[in-house]
Design a protein around this motif. Structure first.
Motif, PDB file in Angstrom:
ATOM      1  N   PHE A 180       0.978  -1.283  -0.004  1.00 40.85           N
ATOM      2  CA  PHE A 180      -0.122  -0.149  -0.032  1.00 40.85           C
ATOM      3  C   PHE A 180       0.917   1.110  -0.069  1.00 40.85           C
ATOM      4  CE2 PHE A 180      -2.653  -3.238   1.431  1.00 40.85           C
ATOM      5  CZ  PHE A 180      -4.203  -2.827   0.951  1.00 40.85           C
ATOM      6  N   ASP A 186      -1.527   6.096  -1.420  1.00 42.95           N
ATOM      7  CA  ASP A 186      -2.818   6.068  -1.184  1.00 42.95           C
ATOM      8  C   ASP A 186      -3.381   5.150  -2.327  1.00 42.95           C
ATOM      9  OD1 ASP A 186      -4.774   7.141   0.400  1.00 42.95           O
ATOM     10  OD2 ASP A 186      -5.194   8.998  -0.914  1.00 42.95           O
ATOM     11  N   THR A 187      -2.847   4.120  -2.602  1.00 39.27           N
ATOM     12  CA  THR A 187      -3.497   3.159  -3.363  1.00 39.27           C
ATOM     13  C   THR A 187      -2.773   1.758  -3.048  1.00 39.27           C
ATOM     14  OG1 THR A 187      -4.215   2.427  -5.498  1.00 39.27           O
ATOM     15  CG2 THR A 187      -2.130   3.343  -5.333  1.00 39.27           C
ATOM     16  N   LEU A 188      -3.334   0.571  -3.651  1.00 37.18           N
ATOM     17  CA  LEU A 188      -2.764  -0.683  -3.533  1.00 37.18           C
ATOM     18  C   LEU A 188      -1.757  -0.810  -4.949  1.00 37.18           C
ATOM     19  CD1 LEU A 188      -2.450  -3.534  -2.424  1.00 37.18           C
ATOM     20  CD2 LEU A 188      -4.369  -4.153  -3.541  1.00 37.18           C
ATOM     21  N   GLU A 224      -0.313  10.631   8.493  1.00 38.29           N
ATOM     22  CA  GLU A 224      -1.417  10.108   9.227  1.00 38.29           C
ATOM     23  C   GLU A 224      -1.385  10.343  10.693  1.00 38.29           C
ATOM     24  OE1 GLU A 224      -4.552   8.406   8.088  1.00 38.29           O
ATOM     25  OE2 GLU A 224      -2.925   7.548   6.905  1.00 38.29           O
TER      26      GLU A 224
END
Lengths: 355, 127
Positions: free
Chosen positions: A36, A39-41, A78
């Protein structure tokens, strides 16, 4: 005596032949790793014969992607409110103050972004940052801003005031309040960097899937073109067409990927830099070209433009093809895809290709 | 032809026959594996569970630990969904049920990826 030598000779030849054949047909090993990031896989699949070498190559490819992600990140880490220390954030903080020396890759991305801004008549603009922020895309509470606020923030969207100095390798936003958003280029650029890292490590067959941004190297394990589906923008799990690709990238921008709903309307995250509102010409646009970074830029730019304009622009670009689905459910694609595309569209769509 | 030659010929034919049967058997096995609805659950890039959704009347909830916190996955019949997850955006929960080959639920903050294996021989999908 002679007979015996002949037997040994034949046995030796057979053994050599056997070893040769089994080496040649050595079962290719697949190595796959998912992470990951951005912001994506991201999923990388490589094929070869030595698993250790494959693992090392994929490790280096991910390192490249992480490096680009760190350079271009423009959101707080985060769980904190402080901006990450990235080149993009430094440029934004120094907007209207002074030029900032940046990494070679960031500079290259900005140069690319600038050149395609002009080509797309302003439909692609990395200085869209202030308007993206206003809509709250990237945060947890996107909302429809007041029209007056959008008008006011558009003043800070001005590609001409992004000043690049190649000699000093610096970037400068001319007015305080301006902000870069490399969301429409960083993922594709990082994907291309990752692929180059695989190539440097001697990989001949690979597929990188960065949240639906696809880049393939060589052929698939069976020695044939990779078969890449194009998602049906109206139906989950459904395919509109299948592309046969070798050594290419296929990147799609769609209205279904990142959006929010308000008052019964859907607002997607690709903003028209000229109006400050989400683009509403197309349901999805897929760009096929060699370079994943370019494919990422163009799919975003084309998503904003109307279909006829897109086909006109594509005609002028060497080695670039497009497949698009308009809001009125027309399917169009550039002539270069003929022979590489297999349509599976159902009755929901109108194939406009036979014009 | 001597007697030994005949044995040799018979032996070779036998081996050839066995290989053809084995090859076909393998081939059929791998074909049938592609069909059936298999749901895969990955956390932090690692496959942690594979669930056969074609089993009739299956009802199950799976609790697992995502990167940000706990998550619960529900399986009912031949569908699967994220029942609840400790993540700020709740995109994964709002995604609802999935069950068709190629569909997926991704929770980025928790690094959880649930997908139904594709049976259409595609290498990837651009979206």
């Amino acid at each position: 005596m002679r007979k015996r030598r002949l037997i040994w000779f034949v046995l030796g030849a057979l053994l050599l032949g056997f070893v040769g054949v089994s080496l040649y047909f050595r079962r290719p090993v697949e190595y796959r790793s998912d992470q990951f990031l951005m912001d994506t896989l991201v999923s990388i699949r490589v094929f070869g014969t030595n698993e250790e070498a494959l693992r090392k190559a994929v490790g280096e490819a991910y390192a490249e992607m992480h490096r680009i992600a760190d350079l271009t990140d423009n959101f707080p880490a985060e769980g904190t409110t402080a901006n990450r220390e990235s080149d993009v954030n430094r440029i934004n903080e120094m907007a209207g103050v002074k030029p900032v020396r940046v990494d070679q890759d960031v500079f290259t991305m900005l140069e690319l972004a600038k050149s395609y801004h002009d080509l797309a008549d302003g439909a692609f603009d990395v200085t869209i940052g202030p308007v993206m922020r206003l809509w709250g895309f990237g945060g947890n509470s996107p909302h429809v801003p007041r029209a007056a606020d959008i008008m006011a923030s558009l003043v800070f969207v001005d590609n001409a005031r992004l000043v690049l100095n190649r000699k000093e390798q610096t970037a400068f936003l001319g007015k305080s309040g301006m902000a870069l958003d490399l969301g429409a280029i960083a993922k594709g650029y990082a994907t291309e960097k990752a692929l180059q890292a695989l190539k440097r490590n001697g990989i001949k067959k690979a597929l990188i899937d960065a949240g639906g941004n696809i880049r393939v190297l060589g052929t698939n394990a069976g020695g044939e073109a990779w078969r890449i589906g194009i998602k049906n923008p109206l139906k989950s799990g459904d395919i509109l067409a299948v592309l046969s690709l070798k050594d290419s990238a296929a990147v799609t921008s769609g209205d279904y990927y990142r959006y929010f709903e308000s008052g019964g309307r859907r607002y997607n995250h690709i903003l028209n830099p000229l109006t400050g509102y989400p683009a509403a010409e197309n349901l999805s646009v897929t760009v096929v070209t060699k370079d994943a970074g370019l494919a990422d830029i163009l799919s975003t730019a084309f998503f904003v433009l109307n279909a006829e304009k897109v086909l006109e622009v594509v005609e002028k670009l060497e080695g670039v093809d497009v497949f698009l689905v308009t809001v009125d459910r027309r399917i169009l694609y550039s002539p270069g895809l003929k022979g590489r595309i297999e349509l599976r569209a159902g009755a929901d769509f109108h194939n406009d290709q036979s014009r | 032809m001597t007697k030994a030659d005949k044995y040799l010929v018979a032996g070779i034919l036998f081996v050839a026959l066995i290989s053809v049967v084995l090859f076909h058997h393998n081939f059929l096995l791998s074909q049938s594996r592609v069909e059936g609805g298999q749901a895969c659950i990955e956390v932090h890039g690692k496959l942690i569970k594979k669930i056969d959704l074609s089993e009739k009347g299956r009802k199950e909830t799976i609790k697992l630990q995502g990167v940000m916190g706990p998550a619960t996955i529900e399986i009912a019949g031949n569908r699967i969904r994220m029942l609840d997850a400790h993540c700020p955006d709740q995109i994964c929960v709002r995604r609802g049920w999935i069950g068709k080959p190629g569909e997926s639920i991704v929770c980025i903050p928790n690094e959880i990826n649930i997908y139904i294996e594709r049976g259409d021989m595609l290498d990837a999908v651009t979206r």
